[in-house]
Enzyme design. Structure first.
Site, mmCIF file in Angstrom:
data_model
loop_
_atom_site.group_PDB
_atom_site.id
_atom_site.type_symbol
_atom_site.label_atom_id
_atom_site.label_comp_id
_atom_site.label_asym_id
_atom_site.label_seq_id
_atom_site.Cartn_x
_atom_site.Cartn_y
_atom_site.Cartn_z
ATOM 1 N N ASP A 289 0.812 -1.218 0.000
ATOM 2 C CA ASP A 289 0.000 0.000 0.000
ATOM 3 C C ASP A 289 0.843 1.265 0.000
ATOM 4 O O ASP A 289 0.328 2.354 -0.223
ATOM 5 C CB ASP A 289 -0.868 0.037 1.266
HETATM 6 C C1 BGC Z 1 0.455 1.275 6.319
HETATM 7 C C2 BGC Z 1 0.151 0.086 5.466
HETATM 8 C C3 BGC Z 1 -1.316 -0.061 5.279
HETATM 9 C C4 BGC Z 1 -1.950 1.239 4.822
HETATM 10 C C5 BGC Z 1 -3.451 1.084 4.796
HETATM 11 C C6 BGC Z 1 -0.222 2.497 5.778
HETATM 12 O O1 BGC Z 1 -0.002 3.581 6.618
HETATM 13 O O2 BGC Z 1 1.847 1.465 6.403
HETATM 14 O O3 BGC Z 1 0.696 -1.077 6.047
HETATM 15 O O4 BGC Z 1 -1.583 -1.059 4.345
HETATM 16 O O5 BGC Z 1 -1.603 2.287 5.679
HETATM 17 O O6 BGC Z 1 -4.143 2.194 4.478
HETATM 18 C C1 NOJ Z 2 -1.333 -3.750 5.578
HETATM 19 C C2 NOJ Z 2 -2.549 -3.806 4.736
HETATM 20 O O1 NOJ Z 2 -3.641 -4.233 5.523
HETATM 21 C C3 NOJ Z 2 -2.347 -4.754 3.566
HETATM 22 O O2 NOJ Z 2 -3.483 -4.763 2.757
HETATM 23 C C4 NOJ Z 2 -1.139 -4.365 2.798
HETATM 24 O O3 NOJ Z 2 -0.970 -5.302 1.766
HETATM 25 C C5 NOJ Z 2 0.085 -4.326 3.684
HETATM 26 N N1 NOJ Z 2 -0.174 -3.458 4.797
HETATM 27 C C6 NOJ Z 2 1.330 -3.838 2.950
HETATM 28 O O4 NOJ Z 2 1.282 -2.483 2.672
#
Ligand code: BGC
Ligand code: NOJ
Length: 812
Positions: A487
């Site tokens: 993400d």
């Molecule tokens: C996090 C990610 C997450 C995303 C979701 C980010 O701040 O680092 O792990 O998937 O937010 O919106």
């Molecule tokens: C947490 C999110 O829930 C997941 O959807 C995502 O793939 C990982 N972070 C990596 O960014």
């Protein structure tokens, strides 16, 4: 250092000192009513949706840590001294403190000045309420007169509004008290048909429902005025801060016990008869009374608890293994499976790291979670697939997230995460392999929940594939959109404004940046759909999909290979990401695992090379890093990934979710030792011995472990709600142990670590009990199976006629 121990026979983790490095939590509830509960009784409860139906209040980032929960106070009338048996909030040094977190329940207790107090907290299977079952015992030689206070602070339902809109909210709180039941009915007079209640099994000396009346001015939960003075004022909250406090007085003869039960629950009434008498604002309690009566009964409570325990026997009974490594057995048989169920229930909505406000059910997340829970609750998995598919857009894309209460896609987060659709194919494939329920493909499912748009689930899957094909970039790799699995790799965001969301801002047209990760996922999804089509006899479509998968594999070999490992992406300017030509972020973990899983370069040796590079550049004692070298500064063209300090989160932590992809890749290449080694590096039970460093719960996975570049290398964060749970479960059970559901039956194909003589397993699969016995007979890797004594070809067990099968596997 440890803070407790595993009691495997009881399937509990026993915490023996209350001051754990972080609150070590558990979840109560499986269906509608959910609670988070820490080892010192902190936490909160909600009905279905942690944002829209919050029952009790909890303040994140509070000091002291984890203040606010479901507290009980005991007061010795002779000395005036008072304490809490769960340690918080009074923090008395009681003797024999212990918290036993079990599956769907927590038992917290301690002894103080000769009074033993044990509270059993759980949510029964069939009612939206939590039970606090308190047993007091006078261990001393003299009679003891005690006062007992319960306490909860009610939330005014919408958790975000509750935490922000004070000008209104401090005027709307309303309660009602009848007998020993406190009703919290804020907004019930208008549009809500639901209320909360807090009941007690004993007659009351008094009660409070106004927080300030209970605590007293400028006091906290650690020394409420009402407890100190042993006086309650029968306050009735109108506005301000509604709480529920029961005040009881009891006398315990020496060596006797007394049980007191509290119920905290949620109830809904039909709009037409909300009130009783009709022309008042009083809650109509008619349908609730029998529920309260039932669960205040000791026998009923015991039965409900037993029913909860046996429901877990059944769920976990689907797969039980005995291997030479206790950390494997404990995680597979108990905790990893349990965590998978919790991620099924809550996706990424409510934990000690997820506020319950921002994120509901993730599309990508819930589809992946399904891989870990489908075998335990196939019916609910089926429904989940249909719910997820119903939020899909007509163009095949997906809302990134939906609210559990409404099951509607969340506009605030939107879509365009170009990996999302592939996960729906992979979860449906996992469901079909587990159940053989091909009928699901014919279920009529709408797009974006719009009635009139219903089409068979199969068509949804086809559109998932088409979505990627419609979004191909300059190197014929898939366009990344807002982001892919990561993400934080935001290649079209270009955000330079503080506070702007990385996930919803798009400042570039998005027609250039491409993702090798989506390419790998596309291959995996297209191959699954090809097999599904072939099963359905649709050979032409199957061949076409297979062809698409092969084309994409060629594209990866041509444009997604860096010489020693797979590239990660192309940025908005068409430049490489995850290449040795980069200064930072030269190698990423995701494409190495996923491309191998997709079969890319497995025959040609590229996959082998990539995994070697992972071992050389990314593997540490605490797990495999997401990337190296870490990004040292913020890069506009990379987005959130470079916003984190080196070693944290997506910027080069050990992002545990991705580690099993490498384990699976190693297993695919036949390297059982390396796969198991990686598995154990992040296995929470294995890490229990370093709890001081790890800091999160030793019984569940956390999302990240700080990477080598961070000052707290080895420290875990964001426990519980993470795709790490499902993928580790898949990695160990399906690939290392090799017990793998397939479309036409169960496959058993272990990649046995060299130090193991073998292992045994029991697996329930499509109504049949498989007793599996794996033995090593030599140093080789050749696998031979007999089924009920008859040798079979290959590793796929043909559908048996009976309901019991013995499978013997020899390796060597
Ligand atoms: C996090 C990610 C997450 C995303 C979701 C980010 O701040 O680092 O792990 O998937 O937010 O919106
Ligand atoms: C947490 C999110 O829930 C997941 O959807 C995502 O793939 C990982 N972070 C990596 O960014």
């Amino acid at each position: 250092m440890r803070y407790g121990y595993f009691d495997d026979a009881n399937r509990e983790y026993v915490i023996t000192r209350p001051d754990t490095p972080l609150p070590w939590i558990n979840y109560l509830g499986m269906q509608d009513y959910f609670s988070l509960i820490s080892n010192t009784a902190g936490g909160y409860a909600f009905y279905q949706d942690a944002r829209l139906r919050r029952i009790t209040r909890y303040r994140y980032n509070n000091v002291p840590l984890d203040m606010g929960g479901r507290y009980i106070y005991l007061r010795d009338s002779a000395s005036g001294e008072f304490w809490s048996p769960t340690w918080m909030p009074t923090r008395h040094n009681a003797e024999d403190y212990s918290c036993r977190h079990g599956l769907g329940y927590s038992l917290i207790g301690s002894t103080y000045r000769g009074i033993r107090a044990d509270v059993r907290y759980f949510v029964p299977l069939d009612a939206p309420l939590e039970i606090w079952d308190l047993t007091l015992e006078n261990l001393s030689r003299t009679p003891r007169r005690l006062s007992l206070f319960s306490s909860v602070e009610f939330c005014l339902w919408e958790a975000l509004d509750d935490a922000t809109n004070f000008q209104r909210n401090l005027n709307i709180g309303e309660v009602e008290v009848e007998g020993s039941v406190i009703y919290h009915k804020t907004e019930y007079r208008e549009r809500r048909n639901h209320f909360a209640y807090f009941a007690c099994s004993e007659p009351l000396e008094g009660f409070e429902t106004q927080r300030d009346a209970f605590l007293g001015p400028y006091r906290g939960w650690e020394n409420p005025q009402a407890v100190e003075s042993d006086q309650t004022t029968h306050s009735l909250s109108v506005g301000w801060y509604p709480v529920g406090v029961h005040h009881l007085r009891l006398t315990l003869a020496p060596k006797t016990k007394q049980r007191v039960i509290f119920l905290l629950g949620y109830h809904e009434n039909l709009p037409d008869w909300k009130f009783s008498p009709h022309d008042t604002m009083n809650v109509n309690k008619r349908t609730l009374v029998p529920i309260i009566q039932k669960y205040l009964d000791h026998q009923e409570v015991d039965q409900a608890f037993e029913a909860l325990r046996s429901s877990w026997d059944e769920r976990l009974g689907v797969l039980q293994v005995q291997t030479p490594v206790e950390h494997v057995d404990r995680m597979v048989n108990i905790w990893n499976a349990y965590q998978c169920m919790v991620t099924f229930n809550l996706s990424r909505s409510a934990s000690y790291f997820e506020s319950g406000i921002g994120r509901g059910m993730g599309f990508r997340d819930s589809n992946q979670d399904l891989l870990g829970f489908v075998q335990m609750v196939p019916d609910r998995a089926r429904q989940r697939i249909l719910d997820l598919a119903a939020t899909q857009l007509e163009n095949g894309g997906a809302y990134h997230q939906y609210q559990p209460l409404t099951k509607r896609g969340n506009d605030a987060v939107g879509g365009n995460f170009n990996d999302d659709p592939a996960w729906l194919v992979l979860s449906t494939a996992a469901y079909l392999k587990e159940t053989g329920d091909w009928g699901i493909l014919e279920e009529a499912v709408p797009f974006e929940n719009q009635s009139g748009t219903e089409s068979p689930l199969l068509e949804h899957l086809q559109r998932c594939i088409q979505y990627t094909l419609d979004r191909i970039g300059p190197h014929r790799l898939p366009l990344i959109g807002r982001a892919d699995w990561n993400d934080c790799l935001n290649l079209n965001t270009f955000s330079d404004q503080p506070g702007e969301s990385f996930q919803t801002t798009t400042n570039r047209d998005g027609n250039v940046a491409e993702s090798v990760v989506i390419a790998a996922l596309f291959i995996m999804a297209a191959k699954e759909l090809a097999q599904i089509m072939s099963h359905l006899g649709r050979v032409e479509e199957s061949d076409q999909l297979q062809g698409r998968a092969e084309d994409m594999a060629e594209t990866i070999k041509r444009y997604g290979w860096d010489g020693e490992w797979f590239l990660r992406a192309y940025d908005h300017f068409g430049r490489l990401i995850g290449s040795k030509r980069n200064k930072e972020g030269q190698i990423f973990i995701e494409p190495q695992g996923l491309c191998t899983m997709a079969g890319v370069g497995v025959k040609e040796g590229a996959a082998k090379k990539a995994l070697k590079a992972v071992n050389r550049h990314l593997a540490t004692d605490h797990g495999i890093l997401l990337l190296q070298p870490a990004y040292s500064q913020y890069y506009l063209h990379l987005g959130e990934i470079s916003s984190y300090p080196p070693g944290y989160k997506e910027n080069a932590s050990i992002f545990c979710h991705t580690n099993p992809w490498v384990m699976i890749a190693e297993a695919i290449l036949g390297n059982g030792d390396q796969a198991l080694d990686y598995y154990l590096r992040i296995n929470p039970s294995e890490r229990e011995a370093i709890s001081d460093l790890h800091r999160c719960e030793p019984y569940v996975y956390a999302q990240t472990i700080a990477g080598i570049d961070g000052p707290s290398f080895g420290e875990a964060k964001n426990s519980w709600l993470t795709g790490t749970a499902a993928w580790n479960f898949v990695g160990i059970t399906q690939w290392i142990l090799g017990i793998r559901p397939d479309y036409e039956g169960l496959r058993v194909e272990p990649v046995l670590p060299s130090g193991w003589d073998g292992f045994t397993a029991k697996r329930k699969f499509r109504g049949v009990n498989y007793q599996i016995d794996v033995r090593r007979k030599g140093r080789g890797k050749k696998i031979a199976l007999t089924v009920d004594g008859q040798p079979i070809e290959g590793t796929l067990i043909p559908s048996p006629s009976g309901d019991k099968v013995t499978v013997k596997v020899t390796i060597g």
